[in-house]
Design an enzyme around this catalytic site. Structure first.
Site, short mmCIF file in Angstrom:
data_model
loop_
_atom_site.label_atom_id
_atom_site.label_comp_id
_atom_site.label_asym_id
_atom_site.label_seq_id
_atom_site.Cartn_x
_atom_site.Cartn_y
_atom_site.Cartn_z
N CYS A 158 -36.72 102.90 109.58
CA CYS A 158 -35.47 103.32 110.34
C CYS A 158 -35.21 102.69 111.60
CB CYS A 158 -35.45 104.91 110.28
SG CYS A 158 -34.09 105.89 110.94
N CYS A 173 -29.40 98.69 110.00
CA CYS A 173 -29.78 100.23 109.66
C CYS A 173 -30.40 99.97 108.29
CB CYS A 173 -28.43 100.93 109.28
SG CYS A 173 -28.51 102.31 108.54
N HIS A 205 -30.30 101.46 105.74
CA HIS A 205 -29.39 101.85 104.55
C HIS A 205 -28.50 100.64 103.92
CE1 HIS A 205 -30.33 106.02 105.20
NE2 HIS A 205 -29.69 106.30 104.33
N GLU A 213 -25.71 107.55 100.98
CA GLU A 213 -26.52 108.63 100.44
C GLU A 213 -25.83 109.24 99.22
OE1 GLU A 213 -29.50 110.04 101.35
OE2 GLU A 213 -30.15 108.24 102.60
N ASP A 222 -37.82 107.15 106.66
CA ASP A 222 -36.65 107.23 107.19
C ASP A 222 -35.71 108.42 107.31
OD1 ASP A 222 -34.06 105.68 107.64
OD2 ASP A 222 -33.53 105.88 105.61
N SER A 223 -34.57 108.60 107.50
CA SER A 223 -33.65 109.72 107.50
C SER A 223 -33.38 109.97 105.96
CB SER A 223 -32.47 109.38 108.31
OG SER A 223 -31.75 108.53 107.59
N1 DGL Z 1 -31.63 104.35 107.80
C1 DGL Z 1 -31.46 104.70 109.17
C2 DGL Z 1 -31.63 103.38 110.26
O1 DGL Z 1 -32.07 102.45 109.74
C3 DGL Z 1 -30.97 105.88 109.43
C4 DGL Z 1 -29.58 106.00 109.32
C5 DGL Z 1 -28.95 107.55 109.70
O2 DGL Z 1 -29.57 108.55 109.33
O3 DGL Z 1 -27.88 107.58 110.49
O4 DGL Z 1 -30.94 103.46 111.18
#
Ligand code: DGL
Length: 268
Positions: A73, A187, A189, A154, A10-11
């Site tokens: 992600c 997402c 997150h 984050e 993931d990011s």
């Molecule tokens: N967690 C990621 C997603 O599912 C990336 C969020 C990001 O880095 O903007 O899209």
């Protein structure tokens, strides 16, 4: 049988929301996770930047001899899953959008108003809309980007008024104007703010793709006879910036033990 690890990426720390579901369903599977915490967020970056980062990470995980790669992600799954599959046809690469879209299509009918929330890149790609309507045409789908959620998460700004106000800023009108009754956390997150969302919109049904991805992981391992026969897997977590919050999140998942944390950098 195959005891090699499954790669996740993931990011940042968002993809970690998939890990408890994996540990519960398949505790014998080993994991190598990469969180690109130095280059997060991805969701507001250009597609070719996201693709470049995702290719680097895919190569890194492939070099670790993973038996499958889970794109934990939505942004990467939306923007470049086909590029990654073309790059590494030898490794099964699983995206997070399809299993969630299948679930939505199975649960909803024409009477529902489905909301998708995600990053700018995910929403701009229309990947959820395309996938859901592929499984079930005729459903009503509304999408909106919430770009401030990821940087706040984050930073660990979760259980407080700043996050609640940000959720209200993005979602009050969106939910009311569109009569949303089913909300997809598009997402990885966002499961970390699921409780905030549920508290502010108690009548909404929430779908969490981080949970739904387990169906695909199990199916791929079953099809290819690749389940591990270990009683407990090994867990290694790489990050491009070993941020305090990334480490704290892993400690929270494993209650302090049973994992290794390591640093892996890429050019910024
Ligand atoms: N967690 C990621 C997603 O599912 C990336 C969020 C990001 O880095 O903007 O899209």
């Amino acid at each position: 049988m195959d005891n090699r690890p499954i790669g996740f990426f993931d990011s940042g720390l968002g993809g970690l929301t998939c890990i408890p579901h994996l540990m519960k369903a398949l505790p014998g599977e080993s994991i190598i996770y990469f969180g690109d915490t130095a280059r997060t967020p991805y969701g507001s970056k250009a597609e070719n930047t996201i693709r470049h980062f995702a290719c680097e990470i895919t190569d890194f995980l492939a070099a670790k001899d993973v038996k499958a790669i889970v794109i934990a992600c939505n942004t990467v799954s939306a923007v470049c899953i086909d590029d990654l599959r073309r790059r590494r046809p030898d490794i099964p690469i699983l995206g997070i959008i399809s299993p969630a879209a299948r679930r939505v299509a199975g649960l909803c009918d024409e009477s529902n108003h489905i909301g998708i929330i995600g990053t700018k890149a995910t929403v701009g790609s229309n990947a959820y809309r395309r996938k859901i309507t592929e499984y079930r045409p005729g459903l009503t789908i509304h999408e909106t980007a919430c770009p401030a959620f990821v940087p706040l998460i984050e930073e660990g700004i979760i259980a407080n008024d700043i996050m609640d106000l940000t959720i209200k800023y993005y979602l009050d009108r969106f939910m009311a104007d569109n009569g949303i009754d089913t909300l997809v956390l598009g997402c990885t997150h966002y499961p970390l703010i699921r409780e905030n969302i549920a508290k502010l919109f108690p009548a909404i049904r929430i779908i969490d793709p981080s949970e739904e991805i387990m169906t695909s992981i199990s199916a791929v391992l079953r099809e290819r006879d690749m389940f591990s026969d270990a009683s407990q897997g090994l867990r290694t977590f790489y990050a491009s910036d070993l941020s305090e919050n990334f480490i704290a999140m892993i400690h929270r998942i494993f209650r302090g033990t049973g994992f290794t944390v390591a640093f892996k950098s890429f050019d910024l």
